[in-house]
Scaffold this motif. Structure first.
Motif, short mmCIF file in Angstrom:
data_model
loop_
_atom_site.label_atom_id
_atom_site.label_comp_id
_atom_site.label_asym_id
_atom_site.label_seq_id
_atom_site.Cartn_x
_atom_site.Cartn_y
_atom_site.Cartn_z
N THR A 225 0.86 -1.04 -0.06
CA THR A 225 0.06 0.06 -0.06
C THR A 225 0.95 1.28 -0.03
O THR A 225 1.99 1.17 0.62
CB THR A 225 -0.95 0.10 1.20
OG1 THR A 225 -0.15 0.13 2.19
CG2 THR A 225 -1.85 -1.18 1.36
N LYS A 226 0.27 2.46 -0.30
CA LYS A 226 1.10 3.54 -0.29
C LYS A 226 1.67 3.67 1.18
O LYS A 226 2.80 4.24 1.14
CB LYS A 226 0.23 4.64 -0.73
CG LYS A 226 1.04 6.30 -0.63
CD LYS A 226 0.19 7.31 -1.24
CE LYS A 226 0.79 8.69 -1.11
NZ LYS A 226 1.84 8.81 -0.46
N GLU A 227 0.71 3.48 2.07
CA GLU A 227 1.36 3.89 3.54
C GLU A 227 2.17 3.18 3.73
O GLU A 227 3.44 3.64 4.58
CB GLU A 227 0.02 3.66 4.42
CG GLU A 227 0.41 3.88 5.92
CD GLU A 227 -0.68 3.78 6.63
OE1 GLU A 227 -1.09 4.43 7.77
OE2 GLU A 227 -1.52 2.48 6.66
N GLU A 228 2.27 1.77 3.40
CA GLU A 228 3.47 0.82 3.96
C GLU A 228 4.59 1.25 3.10
O GLU A 228 5.90 1.35 3.78
CB GLU A 228 3.10 -0.60 3.35
CG GLU A 228 2.21 -1.38 3.93
CD GLU A 228 1.65 -2.56 3.43
OE1 GLU A 228 1.26 -3.52 4.34
OE2 GLU A 228 1.60 -2.75 2.26
N HIS B 141 2.39 -3.57 6.80
CA HIS B 141 1.37 -3.37 7.96
C HIS B 141 0.52 -4.77 8.28
O HIS B 141 0.22 -4.99 6.79
CB HIS B 141 0.55 -2.14 7.86
CG HIS B 141 1.18 -0.81 7.90
ND1 HIS B 141 0.88 0.30 7.39
CD2 HIS B 141 2.49 -0.59 8.58
CE1 HIS B 141 1.85 1.31 7.67
NE2 HIS B 141 2.83 0.86 8.45
N HIS C 208 -2.00 -0.11 10.56
CA HIS C 208 -0.65 0.39 10.98
C HIS C 208 -0.90 0.43 12.58
O HIS C 208 -1.66 0.86 13.23
CB HIS C 208 -0.75 1.98 10.58
CG HIS C 208 0.60 2.62 11.16
ND1 HIS C 208 0.81 3.88 11.65
CD2 HIS C 208 2.06 2.28 11.06
CE1 HIS C 208 1.89 4.29 12.00
NE2 HIS C 208 2.53 3.27 11.55
N ASP D 83 5.49 4.50 2.15
CA ASP D 83 5.90 5.61 2.88
C ASP D 83 6.72 5.18 4.37
O ASP D 83 7.52 6.12 4.53
CB ASP D 83 4.81 6.46 3.10
CG ASP D 83 3.93 7.38 1.89
OD1 ASP D 83 4.90 7.03 0.81
OD2 ASP D 83 2.91 7.82 2.09
N HIS D 84 5.95 4.21 5.04
CA HIS D 84 6.73 3.85 6.32
C HIS D 84 7.89 2.89 6.05
O HIS D 84 8.46 2.77 6.96
CB HIS D 84 5.48 3.09 7.15
CG HIS D 84 4.73 4.12 7.59
ND1 HIS D 84 3.51 3.80 8.57
CD2 HIS D 84 4.44 5.39 7.46
CE1 HIS D 84 2.80 4.90 8.73
NE2 HIS D 84 3.53 5.89 8.27
#
Length: 118
Positions: free
Chosen positions: A101-104, A111, A116, A106-107
């Motif tokens: 994912t974009k969040e993964e 996740h 998160h 970015d981090h």
């Protein structure tokens, strides 16, 4: 470790080996110490765990110590992680693969299904 996982597909078997310095570190003899018996409860026994703070300059760090010996007026405790000094060998089978994912991205890490959590 990331190299061992790159390009894997569902059903692939994966083996990752970690040297002690990449896992729980080498054993530290300074974390094995004899303490006066009076600093412990009356019923102290081998295998019990106690938390203490170790000071490093101005900072204190909590460390969990395991009682490894009780004799006379002394209790020997070990603050090393139980797997310190050991190489670890992980074996797994890839059960599914999905895009990050974009969040993964970015981090910089995966996740879980619940999102998160750090």
């Amino acid at each position: 470790m990331e190299e061992a996982l790159a390009g894997k597909e569902e059903g692939d078997d994966v083996q990752v080996q970690l040297a002690p310095e990449d896992a729980f570190g080498e054993r530290d003899d300074a974390l094995v110490r004899d303490e006066p018996r009076g600093r412990f409860p009356e019923k102290v026994e081998v295998g019990m765990y106690f938390e203490a703070e170790l000071k490093h300059g101005e900072h204190a760090q909590p460390v969990v110590f395991k009682v490894v010996d009780v004799s006379g007026d002394s209790v020997t405790v070990d603050g090393n992680h139980p797997l310190a000094g050991r190489a670890l060998d992980f074996r797994a089978t890839v059960v599914s693969v999905r895009p990050a994912t974009k969040e993964e991205i970015d981090h910089g890490h995966v996740h879980g299904g619940g999102g998160h959590h750090h």
